[in-house]
Each structure stands twice: as structure tokens, then as C-alpha cells.
Write an enzyme that holds these catalytic residues in place. Structure first.
Site, PDB file in Angstrom:
ATOM      1  CG  ASP A  71      -2.267   0.804   1.325  1.00  0.00           C
ATOM      2  OD1 ASP A  71      -2.435   1.593  -0.300  1.00  0.00           O
ATOM      3  OD2 ASP A  71      -2.819   0.989   2.145  1.00  0.00           O
ATOM      4  CD  GLU A 109       0.411   6.166  -4.224  1.00  0.00           C
ATOM      5  OE1 GLU A 109      -1.274   4.731  -4.491  1.00  0.00           O
ATOM      6  OE2 GLU A 109       0.387   5.675  -2.523  1.00  0.00           O
ATOM      7  CG  ASP A 156      -7.729   5.981  -0.528  1.00  0.00           C
ATOM      8  OD1 ASP A 156      -8.232   4.073  -0.417  1.00  0.00           O
ATOM      9  OD2 ASP A 156      -7.194   6.854   0.384  1.00  0.00           O
TER      10      ASP A 156
END
Length: 275
Positions: free
Chosen positions: A40, A43, A118
Site C-alpha cells: 500500500d 506511489e 480510495d
């Protein structure tokens, strides 16, 4: 730098030595019985005054050739997934690892599945999920799905049922919500929503052999698991603008309910025999 757990370190996954080190870290987790891994915030996310990622001047090994973060940013998640997958293969060479990642780059499907990150508990995002998953599949990342029920804002009974009914026919099927939201487990809102959610989940279990075949087809040919109608009916001028129907595998047409209060809807059937 700061991320939601607090101060975090950012391994340089463009360095082969770092990838080796990272992959070996999974050994105690596997010994403890962990079967799946979730990468997670890769990025990468770094919350600070300069934005939500690492500064452009940060240096990377870049396979011993050197680069700054402007070049490495988009492949950071890919290389993290690669390090994880290669480590899991080394530690369990006879088992296929289950790994999913929030970020990646072209080719990440060799290492990990993904989800649509999300999203929100809204009817708009319920419908938008179809376009996102179908687009990912056409781009080579076939094993994807949403946070069922929506991650932000909190679902209610009817919306959760519609999310669950749709997502039961998508490749990756996971109910997930933010920490401080109300619970949205299949039983969270009582009847009649519990029975409707249970029926959708039971459909998923009944379809597992069919879904496994669709995954096999994907592995053999690259055809996505969830497919836009235009892929199967390229000569039908009407299906090019349809964004609320899709094919699950090669034999099931899925037309989810995406409007509040709806109990029926129109479904477009391309030419052919339908049952």
C-alpha cells in the site's frame, strides 16, 4: 517521511540489493501463516509541504545507473511489487503468491493484482468502478476490483447490496472501508440487506470454477476477466458507448443496478442467443 502510520522509511526498490533484502523479509510472515501480501501507499506517498510524494531531487540507484525521483516515481510501486513477488517465489518456489498493490507501472501484472484505491460510498463511484476495472483489463492489468461498499464516506444498506452484487462478478472481490467509518460488513445493516448480500456472495462461490477458467483464459491469451462489450462485439455500433454493462468471462453478461431505489432496469443484448 510521514505517512499515515507515522514516520516511514522508503527503500530504494530500483536497487537489486534492496529488492533481495526486501523479499527475504517475508520469511517470518510466511512462517506465521500469512498467505497474502498487500503493498500500500507505494506511489510512493510522503505527506509533506512539498506535496504528497518524495521530492524530485531524491536520488535512486536505477540499476546502478543513477536517476532522480522524477524518473523513478512512476516505477516505484512496480519495483516494490517485483521485490515482493520475487522474494515470495524464492521462499515458496512451489506456490503461487497472492500479492496486490496500490501502484504500479506497465508490466506490474507479472507480479501483483491491484484494486481501484480510495473510492467513495456513492452511486456515482459504484458505476464508475465498471469503467475503471474494464479499462485496467484492456491495459493488461486484468485482476482488479474496487473496495466493495466504498472506502470513504460510509455505505448504507441498499448501496452495499448493489456494490456486492456487481463486485461478485469482478476479478478481485473485497469489502473494505476506512477505519473511522461505520461498519459495512455484509450483515451490518440487517435484513433484507443481509439476505441479498449473502445471495450475491453465494453466487460468487458457485462461479469459482467459471472464474478460474476466465483467469486461465487471461493467462493464456491476455483477454481480461471482466470485458467490455465492445471487445466481444466490435461491429455493434451501440456497445461502444455502454458503460453500465460488461461481460464476466466469455459467457455472462452483467448489468448492475446503479440507481437508488431501482428494482428493474433495461439491458442491451447484442445480437445472438441469450438465456
Amino acid at each position: 517521511g510521514p505517512v499515515w502510520p507515522g514516520e516511514c522509511y522508503f527503500p530504494d526498490f530500483t536497487n537489486p540489493n534492496v529488492r533481495q533484502w526486501w523479499g527475504d523479509l517475508y520469511a517470518p510472515l510466511l512462517t506465521a501463516g500469512i498467505d497474502g501480501v498487500w503493498n500500500d501507499m507505494n506511489e510512493p506517498t510522503c505527506i509533506g509541504p512539498g506535496g504528497n510524494t518524495l521530492a524530485s531531487c531524491v536520488r535512486h540507484a536505477w540499476e546502478d545507473q543513477g536517476a532522480d525521483h522524477r524518473q523513478a516515481h512512476n516505477v516505484y510501486g512496480l519495483e516494490m511489487a517485483r521485490a515482493s513477488a520475487e522474494g515470495l517465489h524464492r521462499l515458496r518456489p512451489d506456490e503461487r503468491p497472492f500479492l496486490f498493490t496500490r501502484s504500479g507501472w506497465a508490466g506490474v501484472q507479472r507480479y501483483a493484482t491491484a484494486w481501484t484505491a480510495d473510492n467513495q460510498s456513492t452511486w456515482e463511484h459504484l458505476k464508475l468502478t465498471m469503467a475503471m476495472v474494464l479499462g485496467s483489463g484492456l491495459s493488461g492489468l486484468a485482476f482488479t476490483g474496487p473496495d466493495v461498499g466504498g472506502f470513504e464516506r460510509g455505505a448504507h444498506g441498499e448501496l452495499l447490496v448493489r456494490w456486492t452484487q456487481m463486485a461478485a462478478f469482478l476479478p478481485f472481490f473485497r469489502n473494505h472501508t476506512a477505519l473511522l467509518n461505520p461498519g459495512q460488513e455484509p450483515w451490518a445493516f440487517g435484513e433484507p440487506y443481509l439476505s441479498a448480500n449473502r445471495a450475491a456472495i453465494e453466487w460468487r462461490y458457485r462461479l469459482l470454477p467459471y472464474l478460474y477458467t476466465a483467469v486461465w483464459q487471461c493467462a493464456q491469451s491476455g483477454l481480461p476477466i471482466a470485458r467490455p462489450l465492445v471487445l466481444a462485439y466490435p461491429d455493434d455500433a451501440l456497445v461502444g458507448t455502454l458503460d453500465d454493462e460488461f461481460l464476466c468471462g466469455d459467457a455472462l453478461l452483467i448489468a448492475p443496478m446503479c440507481q437508488p431505489g431501482a428494482t428493474s432496469r433495461q439491458v442491451y443484448l447484442p445480437a445472438g442467443e441469450w438465456f
